[in-house]
Write a protein that holds these residues in place. Structure first.
Motif, PDB file in Angstrom:
ATOM      1  N   HIS A   1       0.905  -1.292   0.004  1.00 52.76           N
ATOM      2  CA  HIS A   1      -0.003   0.022   0.087  1.00 52.76           C
ATOM      3  C   HIS A   1       0.973   1.306  -0.119  1.00 52.76           C
ATOM      4  CE1 HIS A   1      -3.137  -3.038   0.968  1.00 52.76           C
ATOM      5  NE2 HIS A   1      -4.017  -2.269   0.584  1.00 52.76           N
ATOM      6  N   GLY A   2       1.973   1.115  -0.316  1.00 51.95           N
ATOM      7  CA  GLY A   2       3.058   2.331  -0.430  1.00 51.95           C
ATOM      8  C   GLY A   2       3.728   2.924   0.898  1.00 51.95           C
ATOM      9  N   PHE A   3       3.695   2.059   1.830  1.00 54.00           N
ATOM     10  CA  PHE A   3       4.496   2.486   3.042  1.00 54.00           C
ATOM     11  C   PHE A   3       5.519   1.547   3.424  1.00 54.00           C
ATOM     12  CE2 PHE A   3       0.121   4.175   2.990  1.00 54.00           C
ATOM     13  CZ  PHE A   3       0.239   5.314   3.405  1.00 54.00           C
ATOM     14  N   ALA A   4       6.754   2.059   3.545  1.00 56.83           N
ATOM     15  CA  ALA A   4       8.008   1.433   4.041  1.00 56.83           C
ATOM     16  C   ALA A   4       8.471   1.524   5.480  1.00 56.83           C
ATOM     17  CB  ALA A   4       9.215   1.785   3.000  1.00 56.83           C
ATOM     18  N   VAL A   5       8.229   0.544   6.167  1.00 60.00           N
ATOM     19  CA  VAL A   5       8.472   0.474   7.724  1.00 60.00           C
ATOM     20  C   VAL A   5       9.439  -0.729   7.895  1.00 60.00           C
ATOM     21  CG1 VAL A   5       6.147   1.348   8.090  1.00 60.00           C
ATOM     22  CG2 VAL A   5       6.663  -1.030   8.165  1.00 60.00           C
ATOM     23  N   GLY A   6       9.865  -0.572   8.982  1.00 60.63           N
ATOM     24  CA  GLY A   6      10.836  -1.635   9.420  1.00 60.63           C
ATOM     25  C   GLY A   6      10.053  -2.777  10.432  1.00 60.63           C
ATOM     26  N   SER A   7      10.867  -3.731  10.530  1.00 64.77           N
ATOM     27  CA  SER A   7      10.163  -4.849  11.238  1.00 64.77           C
ATOM     28  C   SER A   7      11.044  -5.637  12.262  1.00 64.77           C
ATOM     29  CB  SER A   7       9.572  -6.000  10.357  1.00 64.77           C
ATOM     30  OG  SER A   7       9.343  -6.988  10.939  1.00 64.77           O
ATOM     31  N   GLY A   8      10.272  -6.227  13.185  1.00 65.32           N
ATOM     32  CA  GLY A   8      11.162  -7.047  14.031  1.00 65.32           C
ATOM     33  C   GLY A   8      12.598  -6.338  14.747  1.00 65.32           C
ATOM     34  N   SER A   9      13.445  -7.380  14.739  1.00 63.51           N
ATOM     35  CA  SER A   9      14.641  -6.568  15.150  1.00 63.51           C
ATOM     36  C   SER A   9      15.207  -5.657  13.962  1.00 63.51           C
ATOM     37  CB  SER A   9      15.887  -7.782  15.390  1.00 63.51           C
ATOM     38  OG  SER A   9      16.864  -7.383  15.978  1.00 63.51           O
ATOM     39  N   ALA A  10      14.935  -4.512  14.009  1.00 58.97           N
ATOM     40  CA  ALA A  10      15.222  -3.759  12.884  1.00 58.97           C
ATOM     41  C   ALA A  10      16.627  -3.512  12.777  1.00 58.97           C
ATOM     42  CB  ALA A  10      14.694  -2.320  13.594  1.00 58.97           C
ATOM     43  N   CYS A  11      17.600  -3.832  13.424  1.00 58.42           N
ATOM     44  CA  CYS A  11      18.828  -3.789  13.263  1.00 58.42           C
ATOM     45  C   CYS A  11      19.472  -5.165  12.273  1.00 58.42           C
ATOM     46  CB  CYS A  11      19.718  -3.469  14.407  1.00 58.42           C
ATOM     47  SG  CYS A  11      19.340  -2.122  15.220  1.00 58.42           S
ATOM     48  N   THR A  12      18.781  -6.040  12.486  1.00 62.46           N
ATOM     49  CA  THR A  12      19.317  -7.516  11.966  1.00 62.46           C
ATOM     50  C   THR A  12      17.738  -7.988  10.915  1.00 62.46           C
ATOM     51  OG1 THR A  12      18.702  -8.576  13.886  1.00 62.46           O
ATOM     52  CG2 THR A  12      20.723  -7.806  13.629  1.00 62.46           C
ATOM     53  N   ALA A  13      17.292  -7.218  10.328  1.00 66.18           N
ATOM     54  CA  ALA A  13      16.278  -7.564   9.634  1.00 66.18           C
ATOM     55  C   ALA A  13      16.318  -8.752   8.701  1.00 66.18           C
ATOM     56  CB  ALA A  13      15.425  -6.371   8.838  1.00 66.18           C
ATOM     57  N   SER A  14      17.703  -9.074   8.503  1.00 64.89           N
ATOM     58  CA  SER A  14      17.518 -10.213   7.682  1.00 64.89           C
ATOM     59  C   SER A  14      17.428 -11.540   8.132  1.00 64.89           C
ATOM     60  CB  SER A  14      19.238 -10.101   6.997  1.00 64.89           C
ATOM     61  OG  SER A  14      20.097 -10.401   8.296  1.00 64.89           O
ATOM     62  N   THR A  15      17.294 -11.611   9.542  1.00 64.61           N
ATOM     63  CA  THR A  15      17.011 -12.936  10.066  1.00 64.61           C
ATOM     64  C   THR A  15      15.664 -13.057  10.619  1.00 64.61           C
ATOM     65  OG1 THR A  15      17.589 -12.410  12.220  1.00 64.61           O
ATOM     66  CG2 THR A  15      19.330 -12.835  11.068  1.00 64.61           C
ATOM     67  N   LEU A  16      14.910 -13.967  10.700  1.00 68.78           N
ATOM     68  CA  LEU A  16      13.769 -14.268  11.341  1.00 68.78           C
ATOM     69  C   LEU A  16      13.632 -14.261  12.790  1.00 68.78           C
ATOM     70  CD1 LEU A  16      12.254 -16.264   8.273  1.00 68.78           C
ATOM     71  CD2 LEU A  16      12.101 -13.784   8.682  1.00 68.78           C
ATOM     72  N   GLU A  17      14.922 -14.415  13.439  1.00 71.28           N
ATOM     73  CA  GLU A  17      15.167 -14.348  14.913  1.00 71.28           C
ATOM     74  C   GLU A  17      14.268 -13.144  15.330  1.00 71.28           C
ATOM     75  OE1 GLU A  17      16.944 -16.835  16.697  1.00 71.28           O
ATOM     76  OE2 GLU A  17      16.678 -17.865  14.752  1.00 71.28           O
ATOM     77  N   PRO A  18      13.603 -13.596  16.670  1.00 75.28           N
ATOM     78  CA  PRO A  18      13.027 -12.540  17.443  1.00 75.28           C
ATOM     79  C   PRO A  18      14.160 -11.605  17.962  1.00 75.28           C
ATOM     80  CG  PRO A  18      12.918 -14.652  18.736  1.00 75.28           C
ATOM     81  CD  PRO A  18      13.267 -15.090  17.383  1.00 75.28           C
ATOM     82  N   SER A  19      13.510 -10.335  18.044  1.00 74.44           N
ATOM     83  CA  SER A  19      14.506  -9.342  18.421  1.00 74.44           C
ATOM     84  C   SER A  19      15.100  -9.541  20.036  1.00 74.44           C
ATOM     85  CB  SER A  19      13.780  -8.162  18.472  1.00 74.44           C
ATOM     86  OG  SER A  19      14.479  -7.130  19.078  1.00 74.44           O
ATOM     87  N   HIS A  20      16.364  -9.654  20.124  1.00 76.18           N
ATOM     88  CA  HIS A  20      17.041  -9.578  21.476  1.00 76.18           C
ATOM     89  C   HIS A  20      16.577  -8.377  22.486  1.00 76.18           C
ATOM     90  CE1 HIS A  20      20.240  -7.093  19.916  1.00 76.18           C
ATOM     91  NE2 HIS A  20      20.426  -6.941  21.348  1.00 76.18           N
ATOM     92  N   VAL A  21      16.195  -7.406  21.521  1.00 76.98           N
ATOM     93  CA  VAL A  21      15.839  -6.251  22.428  1.00 76.98           C
ATOM     94  C   VAL A  21      14.385  -6.247  22.787  1.00 76.98           C
ATOM     95  CG1 VAL A  21      15.123  -3.658  22.249  1.00 76.98           C
ATOM     96  CG2 VAL A  21      17.376  -4.737  20.981  1.00 76.98           C
ATOM     97  N   LEU A  22      13.497  -6.537  22.224  1.00 79.26           N
ATOM     98  CA  LEU A  22      12.304  -6.829  22.528  1.00 79.26           C
ATOM     99  C   LEU A  22      12.048  -7.987  23.582  1.00 79.26           C
ATOM    100  CD1 LEU A  22      10.350  -6.686  19.150  1.00 79.26           C
ATOM    101  CD2 LEU A  22      10.737  -4.789  20.834  1.00 79.26           C
ATOM    102  N   GLY A  23      12.918  -9.041  23.403  1.00 74.76           N
ATOM    103  CA  GLY A  23      12.919 -10.179  24.151  1.00 74.76           C
ATOM    104  C   GLY A  23      13.456  -9.784  25.893  1.00 74.76           C
ATOM    105  N   ALA A  24      14.276  -9.042  25.734  1.00 76.59           N
ATOM    106  CA  ALA A  24      15.013  -8.311  27.069  1.00 76.59           C
ATOM    107  C   ALA A  24      14.026  -7.542  27.846  1.00 76.59           C
ATOM    108  CB  ALA A  24      16.507  -7.641  26.748  1.00 76.59           C
ATOM    109  N   MET A  25      13.134  -6.850  26.929  1.00 79.15           N
ATOM    110  CA  MET A  25      12.375  -5.790  27.529  1.00 79.15           C
ATOM    111  C   MET A  25      11.063  -6.798  28.000  1.00 79.15           C
ATOM    112  SD  MET A  25      12.396  -2.863  24.591  1.00 79.15           S
ATOM    113  CE  MET A  25      10.836  -2.087  25.003  1.00 79.15           C
ATOM    114  N   GLY A  26      10.919  -7.946  27.835  1.00 75.58           N
ATOM    115  CA  GLY A  26       9.740  -8.645  28.003  1.00 75.58           C
ATOM    116  C   GLY A  26       8.436  -8.365  27.358  1.00 75.58           C
ATOM    117  N   VAL A  27       8.620  -7.850  26.315  1.00 69.69           N
ATOM    118  CA  VAL A  27       7.480  -7.355  25.460  1.00 69.69           C
ATOM    119  C   VAL A  27       7.267  -8.496  24.379  1.00 69.69           C
ATOM    120  CG1 VAL A  27       7.562  -4.925  26.200  1.00 69.69           C
ATOM    121  CG2 VAL A  27       8.441  -5.806  23.953  1.00 69.69           C
TER     122      VAL A  27
END
Lengths: 414, 414
Positions: B346-372
């Motif tokens: 729909h024309g919108f570019a956004v980042g996803s997941g572990s935004a710093c390592t978007a090449s992997t499908l691993e969950p973000s260690h940042v979000l994991g550490a935050m407990g969210v």
């Protein structure tokens, strides 16, 4: 804003300057500049992202790898981009050696490899990186720190032309405990082409991968296919600095040394516009490489012959098996830095001493290993745009510049 | 040849695309592009060479370092250029930790540091880099491999907003055997600003140098002067990728890990045009930083408030102490990659997941550490050129996109 072609800066002053230091970092090829500007518009995004901008950048990056692969005789997926040539060499040695830890950790290197290769080989655990090559045939140093049973060879000696002893290197590669061998395709400091094919034959027979540093040769001469890992330097062929190329045959095992979720060859990723500019520059220089080889080789022949007529000079490097665009000579009773400065005052830019590490005043380990004069050294490297007239002007001023430097040093009467 | 401004590609299609992924790699600032072209004409040569072209390149490089130093509150000679931000972080940790080997080898890190910092800290010998932060207060892991007597702390936990526990970090820094502490200025993935000042006070009292990763903050918020080493990322502030900045206070001891005759922070050297473009971009974004801060902060407030109204969403990161341009949220019953793709269509570019390592499908260690929530995650990062109208268009399509992805996953009725 300047729209001058990259070669212009060397010629924009009066009298026109002549830039003869086009090795390791040359002016950008005009097509590289165009490619950079175009890909900055289309490829500024992070190629690892999933959105359209990221995918467009990824396509440009893949196109760059494909174009480079075609020139190197490699598959696209075998070509990796790195932060630069030095990074390529460090990563290649560390990664390929680590993957063969069970076989040993010695890295067999030629004595006139770049400092980065010598350093990485020492780090990998085996090779001595002392600059003592050329003083004996196949001397071995005790291999400390890796627990193998074999001794680690010192750097393989070179002859007076800087050519590595292929038999000694083959013997060293066959010894037990060797993880990796590294030999440059050609020496950028003196131009000598190395016996890569013979060494690769020996390495393959021994099951040892061979890293070929082609950083001074790709774009100037044909690339051999006798390598397992090959590093090439865009900044040397008219592409940008800030990006490097490392090709790794699919059969070669490597070990990622960084975080798992990063590109092991370029943690943090590379600049897509730089990669694309590098690839376009390589295609451009390949397209007239054969003609440029003949033209520049003739100019270099002329330089080597004329310089030999200056008193007390040693023309350095293999007279035949050499890069087409590099000429190196050492003057007795001359300080190399002083000669560079004197030539610079008269409008000529040349390299000096250990041309790869000009920031230090250390004598070149390359010249030392060759057993030739390590001082009073000057290297010229001709660009594709260098003209015969510029070379003649250089040859006209060089004898006087040498004489003046000798006079300053009080040896004018010699 | 295109002369479009860097921001144009995101808007050249119909309907106009909205690029909201300007974190870590943003479009070049238009002045950076001009600076690059100018310095390519004057600064293409190797700045380590002695001739006029080399000296001209060296002057441009020094000018770039001086301009960056002024923004960072550092001296010119304290500012080093590197091949990129990841390289800066690796080199800073390795070099500063090695210089304090006698004190110990543990590196105290926050749990939401970049992967490069966590990895380098583990390599340095002390810190555990497991992603278990946030699950306990100040847990320690046994420090293997460095022979010290102290235990090595695991990553310091963060609260639900991603803010590191300053007391726990201060305590860990005071423990024996600590070589270095590393704390980001702000987290680029969720925007939370860290208590750098308090941790620096504790580190200084303990005689431990503090590395501040300011890669997500420089150019967006004021840089604190509470650091001993500071890494900054030109690609994040509208400068080029392929170059990084590392400032090291003169009082801080470091150990070169590469060959002696190389710049230890950039073996092989850096591209002068990239350095100059990075510096000009930084000056440019600093010149209207305060105004941009207020403007983008208001837009982000609006985004966070509106997104919170979507069902089953968690708006992530500190609501107050945060970067002005970053907003992050996690949607229950949504796959992050699918949502990025749906928004992209729909024309919108956004980042996803572990935004710093978007090449992997691993969950973000940042979000994991935050407990969210670690899935269904989307990050937007506003450029200085992002308009309120673009943000409103994004907010208008987001709820529908989330609903469609939930429908695809068969949870539309929830």
């Amino acid at each position: 804003m300047s729209h001058a072609t990259p070669a212009d800066p060397a010629r924009s002053t009066t009298p026109a300057r002549v830039y003869l230091d086009n090795g390791g970092r040359a002016p950008w090829h005009p097509l590289a500049r165009q490619a950079f500007e175009q890909s900055l518009a289309d490829g500024w995004a992070d190629p690892r992202r999933l959105h359209a901008e990221g995918r467009r950048a990824a396509r440009l990056l893949d196109a760059a790898r494909e174009a480079i692969a075609a020139v190197l005789g490699a598959r696209t997926q075998e070509v990796h981009l790195t932060p630069g040539h030095t990074a390529s060499l460090h990563a290649a040695v560390a990664s390929a050696a680590a993957a063969r830890r069970r076989a040993g950790s010695a890295v067999v290197v030629g004595a006139v490899e770049r400092a980065a290769v010598l350093h990485a080989a020492r780090l990998a655990g085996g090779a001595s990186t002392g600059a003592g090559g050329g003083t004996g045939a196949g001397g071995v140093a005790g291999g400390a720190g890796w627990g193998g049973t074999a001794e680690s060879p010192g750097p393989i000696p070179v002859d007076r032309f800087g050519r590595v002893d292929a038999d000694a290197m083959a013997a060293a590669v066959r010894a037990p405990g060797v993880a990796l061998a590294a030999l440059q395709h050609a020496n950028g400091e003196v131009g000598t082409v190395q016996p890569v094919e013979a060494v690769h034959d020996a390495a393959r027979a021994a099951g040892v991968p061979l890293l070929v540093d082609a950083g001074a040769s790709v774009g100037h001469v044909a690339v051999p296919d006798t390598w397992d890992l090959l590093a090439a330097d865009p900044a040397d062929w008219g592409g940008p600095a800030g990006i490097g190329v490392l090709a790794v045959r699919q059969r070669v095992r490597t070990v990622a040394v960084g975080p798992e979720d990063e590109d092991p060859w370029a943690p943090g990723g590379v600049s897509v516009p730089l990669a694309f500019a590098a690839a376009v520059a390589l295609q451009a220089v390949e397209s007239d490489r054969v003609a440029q080889d003949a033209r520049r080789r003739a100019l270099v022949e002329r330089v080597r012959a004329e310089v030999a007529r200056i008193p007390d000079v040693e023309v350095v490097g293999d007279p035949d098996g050499r890069l087409p665009h590099v000429a190196t000579f050492s003057f007795l009773y001359v300080d190399g830095e002083a000669l560079v400065t004197e030539l610079d005052r008269h409008g000529f830019a040349v390299g000096s001493g250990s041309a790869c590490t000009a920031s230090t005043l250390e004598p070149s380990h390359v010249l030392g290993a060759m057993g030739v004069l390590t001082h009073g050294n000057v290297r010229i490297a001709l660009d594709r745009s260098t003209t015969a007239e510029e070379v003649e002007r250089f040859l006209a001023v060089l004898p006087g510049a040498v004489a003046r430097v000798r006079e300053m040093l009080g040896v004018g009467g010699l």
